[in-house]
Enzyme design. Structure first.
Site, PDB file in Angstrom:
ATOM      1  N   LYS A 104      21.463 -18.030  40.082  1.00 59.58           N
ATOM      2  CA  LYS A 104      22.133 -18.780  39.021  1.00 59.58           C
ATOM      3  C   LYS A 104      23.631 -18.507  39.116  1.00 59.58           C
ATOM      4  O   LYS A 104      24.054 -17.355  39.198  1.00 59.58           O
ATOM      5  CB  LYS A 104      21.580 -18.309  37.662  1.00 59.58           C
ATOM      6  N   HIS A 106      25.950 -19.520  36.862  1.00 61.74           N
ATOM      7  CA  HIS A 106      26.629 -19.560  35.572  1.00 61.74           C
ATOM      8  C   HIS A 106      25.921 -18.601  34.615  1.00 61.74           C
ATOM      9  O   HIS A 106      24.904 -18.016  34.968  1.00 61.74           O
ATOM     10  CB  HIS A 106      26.632 -20.985  35.002  1.00 61.74           C
TER      11      HIS A 106
END
Length: 216
Positions: A104, A106
């Site tokens: 991921k 973010h």
């Protein structure tokens, strides 16, 4: 063969939910197996609770000392959650984590979710076949500074691979971790002989193990 209560309950759960099916099934290896085991058939709250309890009991009986649990994506994620909940019901508040298959970029980022890996870690997974997910879990945990010490799985097929060793034997050798199965094929046969399968099915599984099984 003497079975523990949790093994009996687990095997009955597997039959009730068609986790364990009989017939002729082509495996990824190309072998024709007289049985097929798919833990993904566990798909209700009560069944998952019973499964988590069986895993927790297998860990308790093993005597292994550990500090947290880890579930490899994807099947290990609901499993590790269920086992952590089962441990909580026993008064043990065990931290756990799991990984994403895609990092991921973010928010908190990264591939690991949950408690920060630390200390001695037990990996929770379904069935060890090629061992790809388990090897990746070992690498992730070591990279994070933790020590993977064991993996608890549902079934050890006790079946020879190209090396002549079973997937479990290869993993124990290569990753230097202990593999704790809830049941083995021999355990399963002992239970089925008590009325869980007909004579033809039992004979087919025994013949398959005679051809492809590792030495006890």
């Amino acid at each position: 063969m003497s079975l523990s209560a949790y093994q009996t309950e687990f095997l009955q759960l597997a039959l009730d939910h068609e986790v364990l099916k009989f017939g002729e099934f082509t495996l990824k290896s190309g072998r024709k197996s007289p049985y097929f085991f798919n833990l993904g058939r566990i798909s209700s709250g009560m069944a998952m609770r019973a499964l988590g309890s069986a895993y927790a009991e297998a860990l308790s009986v093993s005597g292994i000392q550990y500090d947290m649990l880890f579930g490899p994506a994807y099947k290990g994620i609901p499993l590790v959650t269920a086992v952590a909940c089962a441990q909580a019901e026993r008064g043990i508040d065990m931290p756990y984590a799991y990984n994403r298959k895609e990092a991921k970029d973010h928010g908190e980022g990264g591939t690991l979710v949950g408690a920060a890996p630390r200390g001695r870690v037990v990996i929770v997974d379904d069935v060890l076949t090629a061992g790809t997910a388990l090897r990746e879990a070992v690498r992730l945990l070591k990279d994070a500074g933790a020590e993977p010490v064991a993996a608890v799985i549902a079934l050890d097929r006790q079946e020879k691979g190209p090396s002549g060793l079973s997937a479990v034997q290869e993993m124990e050798r290569d990753a230097n971790i202990r593999i704790i199965p809830l049941v083995t094929v021999q355990t399963m046969l002992g239970y089925l002989a008590g009325g869980g399968a007909d004579d033809a099915t039992l004979a087919a599984i025994r013949a398959y193990q005679a051809q492809y099984g590792v030495s006890p």
